[in-house]
Design a protein around this motif. Structure first.
Motif, PDB file in Angstrom:
ATOM      1  N   LEU A 177       0.829  -1.212   0.000  1.00  0.00           N
ATOM      2  CA  LEU A 177       0.000   0.000   0.000  1.00  0.00           C
ATOM      3  C   LEU A 177       0.863   1.261   0.000  1.00  0.00           C
ATOM      4  CD1 LEU A 177      -2.775  -1.161   2.462  1.00  0.00           C
ATOM      5  CD2 LEU A 177      -3.052  -0.661   0.031  1.00  0.00           C
ATOM      6  N   GLU A 178       1.982   1.214   0.696  1.00  0.00           N
ATOM      7  CA  GLU A 178       2.904   2.357   0.682  1.00  0.00           C
ATOM      8  C   GLU A 178       3.474   2.542  -0.727  1.00  0.00           C
ATOM      9  OE1 GLU A 178       6.162   1.934   3.407  1.00  0.00           O
ATOM     10  OE2 GLU A 178       6.359   4.099   3.637  1.00  0.00           O
ATOM     11  N   THR A 179       3.778   1.415  -1.381  1.00  0.00           N
ATOM     12  CA  THR A 179       4.293   1.482  -2.753  1.00  0.00           C
ATOM     13  C   THR A 179       3.248   2.079  -3.692  1.00  0.00           C
ATOM     14  OG1 THR A 179       5.687  -0.450  -2.370  1.00  0.00           O
ATOM     15  CG2 THR A 179       5.187   0.092  -4.660  1.00  0.00           C
ATOM     16  N   ILE A 180       2.006   1.632  -3.536  1.00  0.00           N
ATOM     17  CA  ILE A 180       0.929   2.146  -4.398  1.00  0.00           C
ATOM     18  C   ILE A 180       0.772   3.650  -4.199  1.00  0.00           C
ATOM     19  CG2 ILE A 180      -1.571   2.088  -4.753  1.00  0.00           C
ATOM     20  CD1 ILE A 180      -1.329  -0.978  -4.058  1.00  0.00           C
ATOM     21  N   ARG A 181       0.825   4.073  -2.961  1.00  0.00           N
ATOM     22  CA  ARG A 181       0.710   5.508  -2.681  1.00  0.00           C
ATOM     23  C   ARG A 181       1.802   6.293  -3.404  1.00  0.00           C
ATOM     24  NH1 ARG A 181       2.558   8.946   1.750  1.00  0.00           N
ATOM     25  NH2 ARG A 181       1.087  10.636   2.092  1.00  0.00           N
ATOM     26  N   LEU A 240       3.063   5.644  -6.161  1.00  0.00           N
ATOM     27  CA  LEU A 240       2.832   5.642  -7.609  1.00  0.00           C
ATOM     28  C   LEU A 240       1.699   6.575  -8.021  1.00  0.00           C
ATOM     29  CD1 LEU A 240       3.117   1.772  -8.161  1.00  0.00           C
ATOM     30  CD2 LEU A 240       4.729   3.505  -8.985  1.00  0.00           C
ATOM     31  N   LEU A 241       0.984   7.119  -7.020  1.00  0.00           N
ATOM     32  CA  LEU A 241      -0.152   7.990  -7.314  1.00  0.00           C
ATOM     33  C   LEU A 241       0.248   9.461  -7.256  1.00  0.00           C
ATOM     34  CD1 LEU A 241      -2.934   6.146  -5.284  1.00  0.00           C
ATOM     35  CD2 LEU A 241      -2.966   6.567  -7.759  1.00  0.00           C
ATOM     36  N   LYS A 242      -0.465  10.270  -8.044  1.00  0.00           N
ATOM     37  CA  LYS A 242      -0.300  11.720  -7.959  1.00  0.00           C
ATOM     38  C   LYS A 242      -0.852  12.199  -6.621  1.00  0.00           C
ATOM     39  CE  LYS A 242      -1.015  12.329 -12.947  1.00  0.00           C
ATOM     40  NZ  LYS A 242      -1.929  12.841 -13.984  1.00  0.00           N
ATOM     41  N   PRO A 243      -0.453  13.390  -6.167  1.00  0.00           N
ATOM     42  CA  PRO A 243      -1.079  13.958  -4.962  1.00  0.00           C
ATOM     43  C   PRO A 243      -2.594  14.048  -5.153  1.00  0.00           C
ATOM     44  CG  PRO A 243       0.855  15.219  -5.590  1.00  0.00           C
ATOM     45  CD  PRO A 243       0.621  14.236  -6.700  1.00  0.00           C
ATOM     46  N   GLY A 244      -3.325  13.568  -4.175  1.00  0.00           N
ATOM     47  CA  GLY A 244      -4.786  13.554  -4.296  1.00  0.00           C
ATOM     48  C   GLY A 244      -5.316  12.416  -5.139  1.00  0.00           C
ATOM     49  N   GLY A 245      -4.421  11.502  -5.519  1.00  0.00           N
ATOM     50  CA  GLY A 245      -4.832  10.360  -6.330  1.00  0.00           C
ATOM     51  C   GLY A 245      -5.781   9.432  -5.575  1.00  0.00           C
ATOM     52  N   LYS A 264      -8.377  10.213 -17.227  1.00  0.00           N
ATOM     53  CA  LYS A 264      -7.474   9.819 -16.139  1.00  0.00           C
ATOM     54  C   LYS A 264      -6.533   8.682 -16.566  1.00  0.00           C
ATOM     55  CE  LYS A 264      -9.278  12.784 -13.370  1.00  0.00           C
ATOM     56  NZ  LYS A 264     -10.326  12.484 -12.419  1.00  0.00           N
ATOM     57  N   SER A 265      -5.370   8.656 -15.904  1.00  0.00           N
ATOM     58  CA  SER A 265      -4.435   7.535 -16.085  1.00  0.00           C
ATOM     59  C   SER A 265      -4.646   6.545 -14.947  1.00  0.00           C
ATOM     60  CB  SER A 265      -2.990   8.034 -16.090  1.00  0.00           C
ATOM     61  OG  SER A 265      -2.692   8.709 -14.874  1.00  0.00           O
ATOM     62  N   ILE A 266      -4.721   5.263 -15.300  1.00  0.00           N
ATOM     63  CA  ILE A 266      -5.058   4.217 -14.331  1.00  0.00           C
ATOM     64  C   ILE A 266      -3.919   3.218 -14.229  1.00  0.00           C
ATOM     65  CG2 ILE A 266      -6.803   2.510 -13.657  1.00  0.00           C
ATOM     66  CD1 ILE A 266      -8.073   5.203 -14.268  1.00  0.00           C
ATOM     67  N   GLU A 297       6.315   7.100 -13.833  1.00  0.00           N
ATOM     68  CA  GLU A 297       5.051   7.818 -14.009  1.00  0.00           C
ATOM     69  C   GLU A 297       4.247   7.872 -12.717  1.00  0.00           C
ATOM     70  OE1 GLU A 297       2.603   6.040 -16.987  1.00  0.00           O
ATOM     71  OE2 GLU A 297       0.979   7.500 -16.753  1.00  0.00           O
ATOM     72  N   LYS A 298       3.480   8.948 -12.533  1.00  0.00           N
ATOM     73  CA  LYS A 298       2.507   9.039 -11.444  1.00  0.00           C
ATOM     74  C   LYS A 298       1.103   8.908 -12.051  1.00  0.00           C
ATOM     75  CE  LYS A 298       5.399  10.160  -8.044  1.00  0.00           C
ATOM     76  NZ  LYS A 298       5.615   9.351  -6.829  1.00  0.00           N
ATOM     77  N   PHE A 299       0.247   8.128 -11.370  1.00  0.00           N
ATOM     78  CA  PHE A 299      -1.073   7.826 -11.905  1.00  0.00           C
ATOM     79  C   PHE A 299      -2.151   8.595 -11.138  1.00  0.00           C
ATOM     80  CE2 PHE A 299       1.692   4.334 -12.905  1.00  0.00           C
ATOM     81  CZ  PHE A 299       1.351   3.989 -14.199  1.00  0.00           C
ATOM     82  N   ASP A 300      -3.266   8.832 -11.824  1.00  0.00           N
ATOM     83  CA  ASP A 300      -4.417   9.467 -11.172  1.00  0.00           C
ATOM     84  C   ASP A 300      -5.152   8.477 -10.260  1.00  0.00           C
ATOM     85  OD1 ASP A 300      -4.419  12.105 -12.500  1.00  0.00           O
ATOM     86  OD2 ASP A 300      -4.810  10.934 -14.319  1.00  0.00           O
ATOM     87  N   ILE A 301      -5.246   7.248 -10.709  1.00  0.00           N
ATOM     88  CA  ILE A 301      -6.058   6.253 -10.008  1.00  0.00           C
ATOM     89  C   ILE A 301      -5.310   4.917  -9.998  1.00  0.00           C
ATOM     90  CG2 ILE A 301      -8.233   4.931 -10.071  1.00  0.00           C
ATOM     91  CD1 ILE A 301      -9.418   7.340 -11.683  1.00  0.00           C
ATOM     92  N   ALA A 302      -5.340   4.240  -8.858  1.00  0.00           N
ATOM     93  CA  ALA A 302      -4.842   2.858  -8.778  1.00  0.00           C
ATOM     94  C   ALA A 302      -6.022   1.959  -8.425  1.00  0.00           C
ATOM     95  CB  ALA A 302      -3.755   2.735  -7.718  1.00  0.00           C
ATOM     96  N   ILE A 303      -6.105   0.840  -9.099  1.00  0.00           N
ATOM     97  CA  ILE A 303      -7.155  -0.137  -8.806  1.00  0.00           C
ATOM     98  C   ILE A 303      -6.495  -1.412  -8.311  1.00  0.00           C
ATOM     99  CG2 ILE A 303      -9.038  -1.527  -9.741  1.00  0.00           C
ATOM    100  CD1 ILE A 303      -9.591   0.666 -11.749  1.00  0.00           C
TER     101      ILE A 303
END
Lengths: 132, 99
Positions: A5-9, A11-16, B25-27, B88-94
């Motif tokens: 979950l830390e890794t996923i965070r 990889l997300l943009k701020p506010g993702g 959005k990028s997923i 890359e930074k994504f908008d959404i992670a599923i």
């Protein structure tokens, strides 16, 4: 799992947004259809997945406590797999759900009630979370 | 008839009820499996990167790709390896049944 979950965070943009789909950890139900009313045949046995889904729920709680994510919305739905027979369901599970076992009780009930088709019902949670 | 997975469409109905801000959005989909869920939402997005560590499921996802969904990239890779090389930074992670 917390590390994931830390890794996923990261990889997300701020506010993702994180969308988390996960079974609720309760045993999936076998239903038989013979006529109008479905009949509960029993429950699926799993060796690993129940434990993993509960660990996943704990990891998510920890991630929220760590303020990595903030919950936005929650929901749930029934995910149902349909088959024409219990044998067909068994063959599918053997390839796709390898730790799953159809208990003797389910086979016995299927022999007694002779359903025209069977279904495996699992409750799945959806969580919508935003990065903090 | 063959095995039918969620023919009622409960999964996407509940997903879109809770969240439907996919446009543009990028997923990043983690644990995309054979692409079952991917193909159901990808048409609403700008771009999807779907990762799946299991080689057989990955192969099925590629084989099952609808022809009109060119914005989906499938990778046979696990999350840790992907994250180590990704910039890359994504908008959404599923997280698709995969945590």
């Amino acid at each position: 799992m917390v590390h994931a979950l830390e890794t996923i965070r990261s990889l997300l943009k701020p506010g993702g947004v994180l969308i988390d789909l996960r079974p609720d950890g309760h045993p999936p139900e076998f239903w038989g259809y013979a006529g109008e009313d479905p009949i509960l045949l029993g429950y699926l046995d799993e060796t690993d997945d129940f434990v993993e889904y509960r660990q996943a729920a704990q990891a998510m709680e920890e991630a929220i406590e760590n303020r990595w994510f903030q919950p936005q919305k929650r929901g749930e739905f029934d995910f149902v797999i349909h088959a024409d027979s219990l044998e067909e369901m068994r063959d599918y599970l053997a390839t796709e759900w390898t730790d799953a076992v159809i208990p003797d009780e389910v086979w016995s009930n299927a022999r007694s009630w002779k359903p025209d088709r069977v279904a495996l019902r699992e409750v799945v949670h959806i969580g919508i979370l935003q990065t903090v | 008839m063959a095995i039918r997975l969620d023919p009622e469409g409960n999964e996407t109905r509940e997903l879109f009820r809770l969240f439907d801000d996919f446009a543009g959005k990028s997923i990043l989909e983690i644990g995309a499996g054979d692409g079952r869920l991917t193909w159901r939402y990808a048409g609403r997005t700008a771009r999807v990167t779907a990762i799946e560590p299991d080689a057989q499921r990955f192969s099925r996802s590629v084989a099952n790709r609808p022809g009109n969904l060119k914005q989906v990239g499938f990778l046979n890779i696990d999350l840790t390896t992907f994250a180590a090389h990704n910039t890359e930074k994504f908008d959404i992670a599923i997280l698709s049944w995969s945590l």
